[in-house]
Design an enzyme around this catalytic site. Structure first.
Site, PDB file in Angstrom:
ATOM      1  N   GLY A  34      15.729  10.776  -6.678  1.00 48.73           N
ATOM      2  CA  GLY A  34      15.247  10.796  -7.770  1.00 48.73           C
ATOM      3  C   GLY A  34      15.314   9.429  -8.641  1.00 48.73           C
ATOM      4  N   GLY A  38       8.366  11.452  -4.948  1.00 49.09           N
ATOM      5  CA  GLY A  38       7.034  10.764  -4.438  1.00 49.09           C
ATOM      6  C   GLY A  38       7.119   9.283  -4.189  1.00 49.09           C
ATOM      7  N   GLY A  39       8.255   8.597  -4.152  1.00 52.05           N
ATOM      8  CA  GLY A  39       8.694   7.395  -3.645  1.00 52.05           C
ATOM      9  C   GLY A  39       8.044   6.267  -4.674  1.00 52.05           C
ATOM     10  N   HIS A 439     -28.354  -6.922   2.994  1.00 54.92           N
ATOM     11  CA  HIS A 439     -28.547  -8.148   2.272  1.00 54.92           C
ATOM     12  C   HIS A 439     -29.172  -7.882   0.828  1.00 54.92           C
ATOM     13  CE1 HIS A 439     -29.616 -12.518   1.836  1.00 54.92           C
ATOM     14  NE2 HIS A 439     -30.964 -12.072   1.396  1.00 54.92           N
TER      15      HIS A 439
END
Ligand code: FAD
Length: 456
Positions: A34, A38-39, A439
């Site tokens: 922590g 979630g990193g 295009h």
């Protein structure tokens, strides 16, 4: 001692592994020190930085719109609101991640720092856990070099910068990699007077030299960019922080002063926190965890994925390694991680995206042909009056296979994707030529550069 079938350390890409293991009914422990779960990408990396950069891009576009015949002016930038939005988004995702962790069956989640205390054995808060299979996904943290006086300075990092409520009037960023230039772009757009001090002779060493050169030229219009500047000392004073840097070419010492400084010189492994040596896991010379082609460490049944192994430190690769390792270990497959076409992007202004080999690397191993095409050479680029951005392709001479592709200019990260897909399917340039390109669209840049090879 608690015994688990699977222990995963780290909730970034590690969550992919714990999800799969617990979903298959294996007794799983997931550990994160922590305070946020979630990193890095979610909390201090990709997501918050791009939430900051999106408004910064809009500001620079408005400021540049004179070339299109538009007179426009940015009247006000609500720095506090931009920062608040990032922190709110982070709080919301924390709630989602934590809720998912609570709901998961067969999963014990520990919010605590782990360290190995013996073979396959971890300690968290005085409690011991043993795992049959252990997945290390502990990521990395900012590398802080030993600069004289730094210990007395309240410097920013990519983590603490997100807590700012007021815009610094001036900022010195030490480092010139992608984190430094992305934050340099953000703060300069907010109105901060930015100085970037990079020790190497150019910005972002992982990019092609001509791309780094154009990046420096473009950024230099909005901030002070000093390459070849070796920082020796930092000092706090009445007017802010003074950084003493030696110019590597002239040997002269120069002083730069700003209200705040930010350290962005690179990332270091978190393996030291985990004390992996206590379970016999070996590190490489940079301190990252050594793994084989299956992400297995020097100890059987202990794997390391993502930034922890230091191979390709991007979220998309961390997630890919985690997905492959869990497939191999839990489903008995034998898949090697393919690093042949790993793209990356730099969300500076201009944007950069690259995949595959750089020209110098490619030349060492192949006979090559190289070509460049400017954005301006395709109709949409001309419409945008994009006069400096370009794409560069490196092909193997004999086979016409794509070895590397590099873009600097608007939407580079989106444009490169079709090249990545073509390289993943073997790298034949026909993969790029056969699909019809709209295009006019910027995507015409891709076949145009490939087909201009040999046109001199
Ligand atoms: C400013 C910034 C911008 C970035 N932008 C991008 C981008 O645009 N695109 C991209 O692809 N990549 C980007 N990255 C890189 C990306 O964030 C990382 O490559 C990715 O997050 C690595 O994921 P990971 O799962 O390996 O590690 P992490 O996400 O870092 O997760 C590691 C987890 O392990 C926990 N941990 C560490 N040690 C211990 C321990 N001893 N005990 C328990 N828990 C521990 C940590 O708390 C952390 O939650 C960025 C990084 C930064 C810093």
């Amino acid at each position: 001692m608690k015994n688990y079938d699977v222990i995963v350390i780290g909730t970034g890409c590690g969550a992919i592994i714990s999800d799969e293991a617990s979903g298959r009914g294996l007794k799983t422990a997931l550990i994160d020190k922590g305070p946020l779960v979630g990193g890095t990408c979610l909390n201090w990396g990709c997501i918050p930085s791009k939430q900051l950069i999106y408004p910064a891009d809009r500001i620079v576009e408005i400021e540049d719109s004179g070339k299109l015949g538009i007179t426009a002016e940015v009247k006000n930038v609500d720095f506090a609101a931009i920062m608040k939005r990032v922190r709110k988004s982070r709080r919301d995702s924390q709630a989602h991640v934590r809720e998912a962790l609570e709901r998961a069956e067969n999963l014990d989640f520990y919010l605590s720092e782990a360290r190995f205390v013996g073979d396959y054995t971890l300690e968290i808060n005085g409690e011991k856990l043993k795992g049959e299979k252990i997945f290390i996904a502990t990521g990395s943290r900012p590398f802080i070099p030993p600069v004289k006086g730094l210990e007395n300075i309240d410097y920013l990092t990519n983590e603490s910068a997100l807590e700012l409520k007021e815009r610094p009037d001036s900022l010195i960023i030490i480092g010139g990699g992608y984190i430094a230039v992305e934050y340099g772009h953000f703060f300069a757009a907010m109105g901060t007077k930015v100085t970037i001090l990079e020790m190497a002779d150019r910005l972002i060493l992982s990019e092609e030299p001509e791309i780094a050169e154009l990046l420096k030229k473009k950024l230099s219009k909005r901030m002070n960019v000093r390459t070849g500047a070796q920082v020796g000392e930092v000092k706090a004073g009445k007017s802010g922080v003074t950084v003493v840097a030696r110019d590597k070419k002239t040997g002269k010492e120069r002083r730069f002063t700003a209200q705040r400084i930010m350290m962005a010189v690179g990332r270091r492994s978190n393996a030291d926190l985990l004390q992996v040596e206590n379970t016999g896991v070996e590190l490489d010379e940079r301190g990252f965890i050594k793994v084989n082609e299956y992400m297995e460490t020097s100890r059987k049944n202990i794997y390391a994925v993502g930034d922890a192994n230091g191979r390709q430190m991007f979220t998309h690769m961390a997630n890919r390694e985690a997905a492959i390792v869990v497939q191999n270990v839990l489903h008995g497959t034998d898949i090697e991680v393919d690093y042949g076409a790993v793209p990356h992007a730099v969300y500076s202004h201009p944007q950069i995206a690259s995949v595959g080999l750089k020209e110098e690397e490619a030349r060492k191993e192949h006979e090559i042909v190289v070509s460049r095409t400017a954005y301006y050479d395709v109709a949409k680029g001309e419409a945008m009056m994009e006069t400096e951005g370009f794409a560069k392709v490196i092909l193997e001479k004999e086979t016409d296979n794509i070895l590397g592709f590099h873009i600097i200019g608007p939407y580079a990260p989106e444009l490169i994707q079709e090249v990545v897909n073509a390289m993943t399917s073997g790298g034949d340039i026909n993969e790029l030529n056969e699909g019809i390109h709209i295009h006019p669209a910027l995507s015409e840049l891709i076949p145009t550069v490939v087909n201009s090879v040999g046109e001199g």
